[in-house]
Scaffold this motif. Sequence first.
Motif, PDB file in Angstrom:
ATOM      1  N   THR A   1       0.830  -1.204   0.000  1.00 43.76           N
ATOM      2  CA  THR A   1       0.000   0.000   0.000  1.00 43.76           C
ATOM      3  C   THR A   1       0.868   1.259   0.000  1.00 43.76           C
ATOM      4  O   THR A   1       0.545   2.227  -0.684  1.00 43.76           O
ATOM      5  CB  THR A   1      -0.962   0.028   1.203  1.00 43.76           C
ATOM      6  N   ALA A   2       1.955   1.262   0.763  1.00 44.77           N
ATOM      7  CA  ALA A   2       2.827   2.438   0.800  1.00 44.77           C
ATOM      8  C   ALA A   2       3.518   2.666  -0.537  1.00 44.77           C
ATOM      9  O   ALA A   2       3.721   3.812  -0.946  1.00 44.77           O
ATOM     10  CB  ALA A   2       3.853   2.304   1.916  1.00 44.77           C
ATOM     11  N   LYS A   3       3.888   1.593  -1.231  1.00 47.62           N
ATOM     12  CA  LYS A   3       4.532   1.741  -2.547  1.00 47.62           C
ATOM     13  C   LYS A   3       3.577   2.346  -3.561  1.00 47.62           C
ATOM     14  O   LYS A   3       3.972   3.146  -4.408  1.00 47.62           O
ATOM     15  CB  LYS A   3       4.987   0.376  -3.073  1.00 47.62           C
ATOM     16  N   LYS A   4       2.307   1.947  -3.492  1.00 49.49           N
ATOM     17  CA  LYS A   4       1.346   2.372  -4.509  1.00 49.49           C
ATOM     18  C   LYS A   4       0.700   3.712  -4.216  1.00 49.49           C
ATOM     19  O   LYS A   4       0.135   4.326  -5.101  1.00 49.49           O
ATOM     20  CB  LYS A   4       0.267   1.298  -4.670  1.00 49.49           C
ATOM     21  N   SER A   5       0.747   4.149  -2.983  1.00 48.43           N
ATOM     22  CA  SER A   5       0.103   5.400  -2.621  1.00 48.43           C
ATOM     23  C   SER A   5       1.111   6.549  -2.684  1.00 48.43           C
ATOM     24  O   SER A   5       2.244   6.413  -2.263  1.00 48.43           O
ATOM     25  CB  SER A   5      -0.466   5.293  -1.205  1.00 48.43           C
ATOM     26  N   GLY A   6       0.685   7.672  -3.188  1.00 50.00           N
ATOM     27  CA  GLY A   6       1.552   8.839  -3.233  1.00 50.00           C
ATOM     28  C   GLY A   6       1.438   9.696  -1.980  1.00 50.00           C
ATOM     29  O   GLY A   6       2.179  10.645  -1.799  1.00 50.00           O
ATOM     30  N   LEU A   7       0.473   9.349  -1.110  1.00 53.73           N
ATOM     31  CA  LEU A   7       0.200  10.144   0.073  1.00 53.73           C
ATOM     32  C   LEU A   7      -0.081   9.219   1.245  1.00 53.73           C
ATOM     33  O   LEU A   7      -0.811   8.238   1.100  1.00 53.73           O
ATOM     34  CB  LEU A   7      -1.024  11.024  -0.192  1.00 53.73           C
ATOM     35  N   VAL A   8       0.514   9.514   2.393  1.00 49.45           N
ATOM     36  CA  VAL A   8       0.201   8.791   3.624  1.00 49.45           C
ATOM     37  C   VAL A   8      -0.256   9.821   4.650  1.00 49.45           C
ATOM     38  O   VAL A   8       0.116  10.999   4.571  1.00 49.45           O
ATOM     39  CB  VAL A   8       1.405   7.994   4.185  1.00 49.45           C
TER      40      VAL A   8
END
Length: 185
Positions: free
Chosen positions: A20-27
């Motif tokens: 999920t962190a790799k695919k998301s541009g925002l956390v």
Amino acid sequence: MSVTPQPTDSHLDRALIEETAKKSGLVWVRGPQGPARGLWHVWHEGAVCLVGDGSLEQPLAGLGLTDGGSATVSVRGKDKGARLVVWPARVRELPPHGEEWEAAVGELKGKRLNAPDADTMTERWARESRVLRLEPEGEALERPGAMPHGSQAAPPPATPVTTRRSQPAGLPRLLFRRRKNRARG
């Protein structure tokens, strides 16, 4: 006959966190202070890496992210934008120009959009900004199948701003008259 060992929940959590962190541009990061804040990042060597607090970078002040401290990271799914996983993280501040800093900055540099000083950005980051690694620590707090019930929405903060008041009674006639006069002229 050999039996393939089943992955434990912690292995599945790590895989979910990483994907999920790799695919998301925002956390969304919540430090010990203040509400969670959306931050752009990169996933690099097992952790979320981010840069901020410089004059031209995302603000980290007010979150209380200190070296050795803790944070909570929420990541949304790409398809529907809903929260997919929430995990505890250990914060590490990378010292400028160290080996880890150079590797993280190399990745972050490629994701930084619209930098006014793209050629000298990394020198500015070394002078003015902080590069942080948020390393997963422990099991995921929330994941598919283990999500809290309810919206989890925070109430809006108090503000002196008000909604628009109703329009004066004569305004529609005034506007209509102007349009009619323009049509004639």
